[in-house]
Write an enzyme that holds these catalytic residues in place. Structure first.
Site, short mmCIF file in Angstrom:
data_model
loop_
_atom_site.label_atom_id
_atom_site.label_comp_id
_atom_site.label_asym_id
_atom_site.label_seq_id
_atom_site.Cartn_x
_atom_site.Cartn_y
_atom_site.Cartn_z
CD GLU A 23 -7.75 -5.57 8.05
OE1 GLU A 23 -7.75 -6.52 7.28
OE2 GLU A 23 -8.04 -4.40 7.71
CG ASP A 24 -4.34 -6.95 5.80
OD1 ASP A 24 -5.02 -6.11 6.44
OD2 ASP A 24 -4.07 -6.82 4.60
CG ASP B 59 -1.87 2.44 8.20
OD1 ASP B 59 -0.95 2.79 8.95
OD2 ASP B 59 -2.01 2.91 7.06
NE ARG C 12 -4.01 -8.93 -2.54
CZ ARG C 12 -4.49 -7.97 -1.76
NH1 ARG C 12 -4.25 -7.99 -0.48
NH2 ARG C 12 -5.22 -6.99 -2.27
CE LYS D 243 -8.84 -8.40 -4.48
NZ LYS D 243 -8.04 -8.07 -5.69
N GLY D 244 -6.72 -8.86 2.01
CA GLY D 244 -5.45 -9.01 2.73
C GLY D 244 -5.39 -10.11 3.77
CG PHE E 103 3.43 0.15 2.13
CD1 PHE E 103 2.19 0.68 2.51
CD2 PHE E 103 3.47 -0.85 1.18
CE1 PHE E 103 1.03 0.20 1.92
CE2 PHE E 103 2.30 -1.33 0.60
CZ PHE E 103 1.08 -0.80 0.96
CB VAL E 104 4.79 -4.38 5.93
CG1 VAL E 104 5.78 -3.73 6.87
CG2 VAL E 104 3.38 -4.28 6.50
CG ASP F 53 -2.39 -5.08 -1.72
OD1 ASP F 53 -2.77 -4.89 -0.54
OD2 ASP F 53 -2.76 -4.36 -2.68
CE LYS G 106 1.99 0.05 8.22
NZ LYS G 106 1.83 0.82 6.97
P1 IMP Z 1 -6.52 1.65 7.83
O1 IMP Z 1 -7.95 1.82 7.46
O2 IMP Z 1 -5.71 2.91 7.61
O3 IMP Z 1 -6.30 1.07 9.21
O4 IMP Z 1 -5.89 0.67 6.77
C1 IMP Z 1 -6.07 -0.67 6.83
C2 IMP Z 1 -5.96 -1.27 5.45
O5 IMP Z 1 -4.95 -0.65 4.66
C3 IMP Z 1 -5.54 -2.73 5.64
O6 IMP Z 1 -6.69 -3.54 5.51
C4 IMP Z 1 -4.58 -2.96 4.53
O7 IMP Z 1 -5.25 -3.53 3.43
C5 IMP Z 1 -4.06 -1.59 4.12
N1 IMP Z 1 -2.71 -1.34 4.65
C6 IMP Z 1 -2.36 -0.52 5.66
N2 IMP Z 1 -1.04 -0.53 5.86
C7 IMP Z 1 -0.54 -1.40 4.95
C8 IMP Z 1 0.79 -1.84 4.65
O8 IMP Z 1 1.81 -1.46 5.26
N3 IMP Z 1 0.89 -2.75 3.64
C9 IMP Z 1 -0.17 -3.22 2.94
N4 IMP Z 1 -1.42 -2.82 3.18
C10 IMP Z 1 -1.60 -1.92 4.18
MG MG Z 2 -4.82 -3.74 1.07
#
Ligand code: IMP
Ligand code: MG
Length: 175
Positions: A99-100, A103, A165, A43-44, A152-153, A159, A131
């Site tokens: 994408e939001d 990470d 959100r 949803k982000g 964490f943001v 969210d 990040k």
């Molecule tokens: P990844 O698979 O570790 O790159 O994580 C990506 C997903 O984790 C994103 O689509 C976000 O929904 C969530 N996410 C990662 N870091 C944060 C954060 O700091 N705040 C909120 N959601 C996050």
């Molecule tokens: Mg999320």
């Protein structure tokens, strides 16, 4: 809006708006003469997607995909699956994933592989935030809003356990 004391502002709505304007200019220029399909990851991405598409000067289409990565509220588990797929056929289309935040990179690298198998004409990634210090798998971001620290943001679509959100700015959540 009443804010929790552990929320510290990181990126104001004005800075976000300027970044979205810049990204929209880059994307409008690069996709001139084409009709891209923007794919938002739910949803982000919904707030970012809504602002971005209204600034794009292109005959675009959009769709959404919902992924789940079983894990805790703050940590991706490493196992991603598609919970709600696309409605649009992407074969031969210019696809831009929105994408939001990237990470570890696990979510977007899974999605880019998944979409690539459907043979789009082109496939690129636009992310509001990155990040880079947390990356575990490569995730090339073609259009990036902000690099953020390893914190964490929340807000502007991001969210914490489905909450916050709706905050119009981006905040760091301190423990
Ligand atoms: P990844 O698979 O570790 O790159 O994580 C990506 C997903 O984790 C994103 O689509 C976000 O929904 C969530 N996410 C990662 N870091 C944060 C954060 O700091 N705040 C909120 N959601 C996050
Ligand atoms: Mg999320």
């Amino acid at each position: 809006m009443v804010l929790q004391p552990q929320l510290k502002i990181l990126i104001s709505r004005d800075k976000i708006a300027k970044a979205v304007d810049r990204l929209a200019r880059e994307i409008s220029r690069d996709y001139q003469g084409r009709q891209p399909l923007l794919v938002g990851i739910l949803k982000g991405s919904f707030v970012f997607m809504a602002d971005l598409v209204r600034r794009l000067d292109l005959p675009l289409e959009l769709d959404f995909i919902r992924l789940s990565s079983y894990g805790s509220a703050r940590e991706s588990s490493g196992r991603v699956r598609v919970v709600q797929g696309l409605q649009t056929r992407i074969k031969g289309r210019d696809v831009l994933v929105v994408e939001d935040i990237v990470d570890t990179g696990i979510t977007v690298s899974f999605l880019l592989d998944y979409l690539m198998k459907k043979k789009p004409a082109s496939l690129k990634l636009c992310a509001l935030a990155d990040k880079p210090s947390r990356r575990r798998v490569p995730a090339p971001i073609d259009y990036l809003g902000f690099a953020v620290p390893d914190k964490f943001v929340v807000g502007y679509g991001l969210d914490c356990d489905e909450r916050l959100r709706n905050l119009p700015d981006i905040y760091v959540m301190e423990d």
